[in-house]
Design an enzyme around this catalytic site. Structure first.
Site, PDB file in Angstrom:
ATOM      1  N   TRP A 103       0.815  -1.213   0.000  1.00 20.23           N
ATOM      2  CA  TRP A 103       0.000   0.000   0.000  1.00 20.23           C
ATOM      3  C   TRP A 103       0.846   1.259   0.000  1.00 20.23           C
ATOM      4  O   TRP A 103       0.559   2.225  -0.695  1.00 20.23           O
ATOM      5  CB  TRP A 103      -1.013  -0.003   1.145  1.00 20.23           C
ATOM      6  N   ASP A 173      -1.662   6.706   6.339  1.00 25.72           N
ATOM      7  CA  ASP A 173      -2.731   5.860   5.817  1.00 25.72           C
ATOM      8  C   ASP A 173      -3.011   4.818   6.894  1.00 25.72           C
ATOM      9  O   ASP A 173      -2.215   3.915   7.113  1.00 25.72           O
ATOM     10  CB  ASP A 173      -2.269   5.206   4.510  1.00 25.72           C
ATOM     11  N   LYS A 197     -12.554  -1.452   6.405  1.00 21.22           N
ATOM     12  CA  LYS A 197     -11.841  -2.440   7.213  1.00 21.22           C
ATOM     13  C   LYS A 197     -12.224  -2.340   8.681  1.00 21.22           C
ATOM     14  O   LYS A 197     -12.685  -3.292   9.264  1.00 21.22           O
ATOM     15  CB  LYS A 197     -10.340  -2.298   7.012  1.00 21.22           C
TER      16      LYS A 197
HETATM   17  C1  LIG Z   1      -7.524  -1.225   1.590  1.00 23.64           C
HETATM   18  C2  LIG Z   1      -6.414  -0.259   1.701  1.00 23.64           C
HETATM   19  C3  LIG Z   1      -6.282   0.823   0.833  1.00 23.64           C
HETATM   20  C4  LIG Z   1      -7.200   1.041  -0.348  1.00 23.64           C
HETATM   21  O1  LIG Z   1      -8.414   1.474   0.048  1.00 23.64           O
HETATM   22  P1  LIG Z   1      -9.561   1.846  -1.025  1.00 23.64           P
HETATM   23  O2  LIG Z   1     -10.601   2.423  -0.125  1.00 23.64           O
HETATM   24  O3  LIG Z   1      -9.969   0.581  -1.699  1.00 23.64           O
HETATM   25  O4  LIG Z   1      -9.005   2.830  -1.982  1.00 23.64           O
HETATM   26  C5  LIG Z   1      -5.253   1.706   1.041  1.00 23.64           C
HETATM   27  N1  LIG Z   1      -4.389   1.546   2.061  1.00 23.64           N
HETATM   28  C6  LIG Z   1      -4.478   0.510   2.915  1.00 23.64           C
HETATM   29  C7  LIG Z   1      -3.488   0.384   4.021  1.00 23.64           C
HETATM   30  C8  LIG Z   1      -5.491  -0.422   2.764  1.00 23.64           C
HETATM   31  O5  LIG Z   1      -5.583  -1.457   3.616  1.00 23.64           O
END
Ligand SMILES: *Cc1c(COP(=O)(O)O)cnc(C)c1O
Length: 362
Positions: A103, A173, A197
């Site tokens: 990511w 993030d 998540k």
């Molecule tokens: C799932 C995830 C993303 C992507 O998220 P989207 O909402 O599908 O764009 C980005 N960073 C991390 C750490 C993730 O787990």
């Protein structure tokens, strides 16, 4: 009631049963209005009440630090990969990135489209099986911000401490581990997380930001991609994903009922320990993928002796009602995502299944 699966999906992921049931009870007629919450105007008092409640609950869980704002945006965390550099990586500046895995690499790829970047720390040499050391970072004076990924969902690594970046804004993030534990928001300039998540359903991205940071976007950035647009309009510049935000509010309420972030952290630790101990005590039959010091309490990655055996494991697990145990297609192996909403009982059932599987295939 129908039987619930042992849901280890990586995202969208399990939601608390209580939340789903409450949403179900209010689904057709939200608190006597004769409408579902998703049939209402986002400019009406009823929806705005929910919207503002979600925002204040979130800040409240983080100790109401002064000068921070919540934004509810769309486009997923992936849009934040671009939006952060678009708004902050201005002429003459460079952005530091911690390259910790899949990511983080995607975030870097987007930032490079916008401006100058540098890798402040990386664990690429260790194949991302650990989080990079961020304890002694050297950041040039013209660093616009430092970006890190608190939990690498695919590899199964997690930061257990965050760097102190002084005057340089720290951007994180936190898509896959936000609210899994208490954290000091004041260390961060901006935090973002796709909701699917740990916060709710897909469709909304939560941003927590220091207000003063949101005021200096370059004038050429399109209106809808500017943080100041959303900050000035209380995330109601355009139609927000109202049902997703309603669900986030329900999840936040549920977190409060679990003893808030301290209570959640304790439960998460018990859940992760149960599973990691089962892996470690299997005499090598199951092997954890990542360095012990970087293990994630949210995404537990592990392997078996061969890919054949892994396939067999997945096949048999599915028969027993387990869902989502296949590792991400880019890394293979197995992965159990054990977010806040995954109950201890699901992990207990998994550990029992693993032990059975070892007996019949070991
Ligand atoms: C799932 C995830 C993303 C992507 O998220 P989207 O909402 O599908 O764009 C980005 N960073 C991390 C750490 C993730 O787990």
């Amino acid at each position: 009631m129908s039987k619930r699966a042992y849901n280890f999906n990586a995202g969208p992921a399990a939601l608390p049963l209580e939340v789903l049931e409450r949403a179900q009870a209010e689904f057709v007629d939200y608190q006597g209005t004769g409408m579902s919450i998703m049939e209402m105007s986002h400019r009406g008092a009823v929806y705005e009440g929910v919207h503002n409640e979600a925002s204040s609950r979130l800040l409240n869980l983080l100790g109401n630090p002064e000068g921070y704002k919540v934004l509810f945006l769309q486009g997923g965390a992936s849009t934040q990969f671009a939006m952060a550099p678009m708004n902050f990586l201005t002429e003459g500046k460079t952005a530091g990135y911690v390259k910790s895995g899949s990511w983080a690499s995607k975030a870097i790829k987007e930032a490079k489209l916008i401006g100058n970047t540098f890798i402040a720390a990386s664990s690429e040499e260790n194949k991302y099986m650990s989080m990079p050391d961020v304890s002694n970072l050297v950041l040039p004076e013209n660093t616009a911000y430092l970006h890190l990924t608190s939990n690498e969902t695919i590899e199964g690594t997690q930061f257990h401490e965050f760097p102190d970046t002084g005057n340089i804004p720290l951007i994180a993030d936190m898509s896959s581990d936000i609210l899994c534990r208490p954290f000091d928001l004041t260390k961060f300039g901006l935090v973002y997380a796709g909701a699917q998540k740990n916060l709710g359903p897909s469709g909304v991205t939560v941003v927590l930001a220091r207000e003063e940071l949101l005021q200096n976007s370059p004038s050429h950035i399109p209106t809808v991609l500017r943080y100041d647009t959303h900050a000035e309009n209380n995330s109601l510049y355009n139609t927000p994903p109202s049902f997703a935000i309603y669900m986030v509010n329900q999840v936040l309420k549920w977190i409060e009922e679990q003893g808030s972030l301290d209570g959640i952290e304790k439960k998460n630790r018990e859940k992760a320990n149960l599973l990691y101990n089962a892996i470690d005590e299997s005499s090598g039959f199951f092997r954890g993928c990542v360095d012990a010091t970087s293990r994630s309490t949210m995404n537990v990655t592990f392997r078996l002796g061969s890919e054949e055996l892994e396939k067999q494991f997945i096949k048999e697990s599915e028969k027993e009602g387990f869902v989502g145990l296949k590792g991400h297609r880019s890394v293979g192996g197995l992965r159990a995502s054990i977010y806040n909403a995954v109950p201890y009982e699901s992990i207990k059932a998994l550990v029992d299944f693993m032990s059975q599987f070892q007996k019949s295939h070991g």
